[in-house]
Scaffold this active site. Structure first.
Site, PDB file in Angstrom:
ATOM      1  N   LYS A  25       0.836  -1.206   0.000  1.00 58.64           N
ATOM      2  CA  LYS A  25       0.000   0.000   0.000  1.00 58.64           C
ATOM      3  C   LYS A  25       0.872   1.259   0.000  1.00 58.64           C
ATOM      4  CE  LYS A  25      -1.767   1.912   3.922  1.00 58.64           C
ATOM      5  NZ  LYS A  25      -1.595   3.371   3.893  1.00 58.64           N
ATOM      6  N   ASN A  26       1.847   1.272   0.895  1.00 57.04           N
ATOM      7  CA  ASN A  26       2.627   2.501   1.063  1.00 57.04           C
ATOM      8  C   ASN A  26       3.599   2.747  -0.080  1.00 57.04           C
ATOM      9  OD1 ASN A  26       1.236   3.007   3.358  1.00 57.04           O
ATOM     10  ND2 ASN A  26       2.925   2.607   4.779  1.00 57.04           N
ATOM     11  N   ARG A  95      -4.259   9.968   3.857  1.00 54.52           N
ATOM     12  CA  ARG A  95      -3.081  10.802   4.047  1.00 54.52           C
ATOM     13  C   ARG A  95      -2.165  10.835   2.813  1.00 54.52           C
ATOM     14  NH1 ARG A  95      -0.081  14.274   7.536  1.00 54.52           N
ATOM     15  NH2 ARG A  95       2.088  13.935   7.001  1.00 54.52           N
ATOM     16  N   ASP A 119      -5.083   8.565   9.269  1.00 53.89           N
ATOM     17  CA  ASP A 119      -5.298   7.761  10.468  1.00 53.89           C
ATOM     18  C   ASP A 119      -5.252   8.577  11.746  1.00 53.89           C
ATOM     19  OD1 ASP A 119      -5.430   5.464   9.026  1.00 53.89           O
ATOM     20  OD2 ASP A 119      -3.277   5.144   9.105  1.00 53.89           O
ATOM     21  N   ASP A 308       4.392   0.751  12.101  1.00 53.19           N
ATOM     22  CA  ASP A 308       3.153   0.124  11.635  1.00 53.19           C
ATOM     23  C   ASP A 308       2.971  -1.287  12.188  1.00 53.19           C
ATOM     24  OD1 ASP A 308       2.388   2.365  10.269  1.00 53.19           O
ATOM     25  OD2 ASP A 308       2.992   1.656   8.300  1.00 53.19           O
TER      26      ASP A 308
HETATM   27  C1  UD1 Z   1       4.386   6.860   6.275  1.00 53.79           C
HETATM   28  C2  UD1 Z   1       3.448   5.679   6.165  1.00 53.79           C
HETATM   29  C3  UD1 Z   1       2.999   5.192   7.527  1.00 53.79           C
HETATM   30  C4  UD1 Z   1       4.207   4.918   8.400  1.00 53.79           C
HETATM   31  C5  UD1 Z   1       5.131   6.125   8.433  1.00 53.79           C
HETATM   32  C6  UD1 Z   1       6.417   5.873   9.198  1.00 53.79           C
HETATM   33  C7  UD1 Z   1       2.289   6.036   4.078  1.00 53.79           C
HETATM   34  C8  UD1 Z   1       1.026   6.361   3.391  1.00 53.79           C
HETATM   35  N1  UD1 Z   1       2.282   6.065   5.396  1.00 53.79           N
HETATM   36  O1  UD1 Z   1       3.641   7.937   6.850  1.00 53.79           O
HETATM   37  O2  UD1 Z   1       2.237   3.993   7.349  1.00 53.79           O
HETATM   38  O3  UD1 Z   1       3.755   4.625   9.700  1.00 53.79           O
HETATM   39  O4  UD1 Z   1       5.499   6.505   7.098  1.00 53.79           O
HETATM   40  O5  UD1 Z   1       7.082   4.771   8.682  1.00 53.79           O
HETATM   41  O6  UD1 Z   1       3.293   5.706   3.473  1.00 53.79           O
HETATM   42  N2  UD1 Z   1       6.439  14.800  10.577  1.00 53.79           N
HETATM   43  C9  UD1 Z   1       6.505  16.151  10.885  1.00 53.79           C
HETATM   44  N3  UD1 Z   1       6.517  17.049   9.851  1.00 53.79           N
HETATM   45  C10 UD1 Z   1       6.458  16.676   8.550  1.00 53.79           C
HETATM   46  C11 UD1 Z   1       6.394  15.294   8.246  1.00 53.79           C
HETATM   47  C12 UD1 Z   1       6.383  14.375   9.291  1.00 53.79           C
HETATM   48  O7  UD1 Z   1       6.562  16.526  12.040  1.00 53.79           O
HETATM   49  O8  UD1 Z   1       6.472  17.542   7.661  1.00 53.79           O
HETATM   50  C13 UD1 Z   1       6.431  13.818  11.693  1.00 53.79           C
HETATM   51  C14 UD1 Z   1       5.113  13.068  11.785  1.00 53.79           C
HETATM   52  O9  UD1 Z   1       4.162  13.780  12.538  1.00 53.79           O
HETATM   53  C15 UD1 Z   1       5.543  11.795  12.454  1.00 53.79           C
HETATM   54  C16 UD1 Z   1       6.954  11.557  11.898  1.00 53.79           C
HETATM   55  O10 UD1 Z   1       7.386  12.809  11.403  1.00 53.79           O
HETATM   56  O11 UD1 Z   1       5.620  11.965  13.832  1.00 53.79           O
HETATM   57  C17 UD1 Z   1       7.031  10.519  10.800  1.00 53.79           C
HETATM   58  O12 UD1 Z   1       6.186  10.851   9.762  1.00 53.79           O
HETATM   59  P1  UD1 Z   1       6.444  10.368   8.249  1.00 53.79           P
HETATM   60  O13 UD1 Z   1       7.681   9.540   8.169  1.00 53.79           O
HETATM   61  O14 UD1 Z   1       6.349  11.572   7.382  1.00 53.79           O
HETATM   62  O15 UD1 Z   1       5.205   9.413   7.996  1.00 53.79           O
HETATM   63  P2  UD1 Z   1       4.198   9.419   6.797  1.00 53.79           P
HETATM   64  O16 UD1 Z   1       4.931   9.625   5.512  1.00 53.79           O
HETATM   65  O17 UD1 Z   1       3.053  10.319   7.116  1.00 53.79           O
END
Ligand code: UD1
Length: 419
Positions: A25-26, A95, A119, A308
């Site tokens: 999915k991701n 997301r 989520d 995850d």
């Molecule tokens: C992706 C995955 C999710 C997985 C996560 C971490 C998808 C659709 N989702 O989510 O399943 O759990 O990676 O492996 O691929 N953050 C900030 N600012 C930003 C971006 C992120 O503060 O601009 C923080 C987030 O709040 C979080 C952390 O960084 O605490 C990690 O987020 P991120 O790695 O960006 O996760 P996603 O890409 O949203």
């Protein structure tokens, strides 16, 4: 979305048999979004049959693409000038919609993407995404619930140092930088296999990218990308879910198409819990004959333990022999699901981002509710080792990440129905 759907689970059966892992999915959602970077027809294979793929298909259709989905394949025909606005009604459901931001700014010179929902696992900022695009020369701000980014004269390569190796931010910066003038370096980049898959997809479109899978990614911009055909990598989180299911239920599951190298740490942890993990010709096999030993785990960006799989490890520890400490370092609200697990009799106390778990021999079936995809899957695993019947409400969350989960569980001998 049928939010009244639920899973009904009668615990007590060990899971035995074989499953085949579908595309991640991701990864697939990001590949679909990145198809916007080239005019013409891109084809993605090994596409999982999950609801999020339909949401991304709707989003791309609204941007002017013609999207055709057949079996495990999706083709996306991208017009010369795609639209630039991703509306809230679609983005709020998923997301990963934010992944159209980078490609649209690079390709169309402007993007308006609603701030995503997704989520209920914690605040998920976009500051790194926005700062990254600004470093490439875009003007970006948040207005009326939308991220608005503009680069009418194109983007220019830059050195970008991420405060945290965010998967989404690395992806948006990478998919913007591929068409920027000059060289972009992303330091402290995410290293997740899904991100490597996206990078390889971009390379097959003609992008120039070095360092995928390492903390420093270097991208030399090109003038134009071409449509491509690409197979999605297998889903490591579903693989991990089956591996934990085999261990928890004291079963024996052969997981075809699994990539053990994407799950080194979770498989090591399962082995220390007492599971017998072996690699097979095309995947892995996980067996367990005894009650699991409690395992301490701290989630971290890849190659650390994936956040995850946190619900699965807490579910396992709930029925393990001994006491364990599980620490969540990525999303602050993942532990919301612990309240539901406690309804099944799990002995867990949460303090900040630590969960302290005292294993009990058996859980006790009860009605619970899934708040997100992985929590839903973790609750189903817990229900499989609970005495009697459990219902897991809000099944649609699970559908977002696990194709035909009930049918697959049934084929492994679980007493599960979907209603
Ligand atoms: C992706 C995955 C999710 C997985 C996560 C971490 C998808 C659709 N989702 O989510 O399943 O759990 O990676 O492996 O691929 N953050 C900030 N600012 C930003 C971006 C992120 O503060 O601009 C923080 C987030 O709040 C979080 C952390 O960084 O605490 C990690 O987020 P991120 O790695 O960006 O996760 P996603 O890409 O949203």
């Amino acid at each position: 979305m049928a939010s009244h759907d639920r899973f009904r689970v009668f615990g007590g059966s060990p899971l035995r048999g074989e499953v085949t892992i579908s595309g991640a999915k991701n990864s697939v959602l990001k590949l679909m979004a990145a198809s916007l970077l080239a005019t013409g027809k891109t084809t993605i294979t090994n596409v999982p049959d999950i609801a999020d793929v339909d949401i991304m298909a709707d989003l791309l259709t609204r941007l002017g693409c013609t999207v055709i989905r057949s079996q495990s394949q999706v083709s996306i025909d991208v017009p010369q000038t795609p639209g630039h606005r991703a509306d809230y009604d679609l983005v709020r459901k998923m997301r990963a919609s934010i992944n159209v931001l980078g490609p649209l700014v690079a390709r169309v010179g402007e993007a308006e993407v609603a701030l995503p929902g997704g989520d209920a696992i914690g605040s998920r900022g976009l500051d790194f995404h926005i700062k990254g695009l600004e470093a490439l020369g875009a003007k970006a701000h948040i207005e009326h619930g939308y991220v608005v980014a503009e680069a009418p004269h194109g983007l220019t390569g830059a050195v970008i140092d991420l405060d945290f190796p965010s998967v989404g931010a690395t992806e948006n910066i990478m998919t913007a930088a591929v068409l920027a003038k000059g060289v972009t370096t992303i330091d402290n980049a995410a290293r997740e296999p899904d991100l490597v898959d996206l990078g390889e997809f971009l390379i097959s479109m003609g992008a120039n990218i070095q360092g995928l899978g390492s903390p420093t990614i270097t991208i030399t911009g090109v003038n134009e990308l071409k449509p491509t055909t690409h197979a999605t990598i297998p889903d490591r989180i579903i693989t991990g879910t089956w591996a934990f299911a085999a261990a928890m239920t004291r079963g024996d599951i052969t997981i075809h198409g699994a990539r053990a190298e994407h799950l080194e740490l979770p498989l090591e942890k399962l082995a220390s819990a007492g599971a017998i993990v072996t690699t097979t010709a095309d995947g892995i096999r996980v067996r367990m004959d005894v009650r699991p030993q409690a395992i301490d785990v701290a989630t971290l960006p890849y190659p650390g333990f994936p956040t995850d799989l946190l619900p699965m490890v807490i579910a396992l520890n709930s029925i393990a022999d001994g006491h364990s400490l599980v620490t969540e370092n990525v999303f602050e609200s993942r532990f919301m699901f612990v309240n539901e697990l406690s309804r099944l009799g799990a002995q867990i106390s949460v303090d900040g981002h630590h969960a302290s778990i005292e294993g009990v021999p058996e859980l006790s079936g009860a009605p619970v509710e899934a708040h997100d995809i992985r929590a839903g899957a973790g609750l189903i695993l817990a229900a499989l080792v609970s005495d009697g019947e459990s219902t897991i409400d809000q099944a649609f969350h699970v559908d977002r990440g696990y194709p035909n989960f009930a049918e697959q569980l049934q084929s492994l001998g679980a007493k599960v129905t979907r209603e």
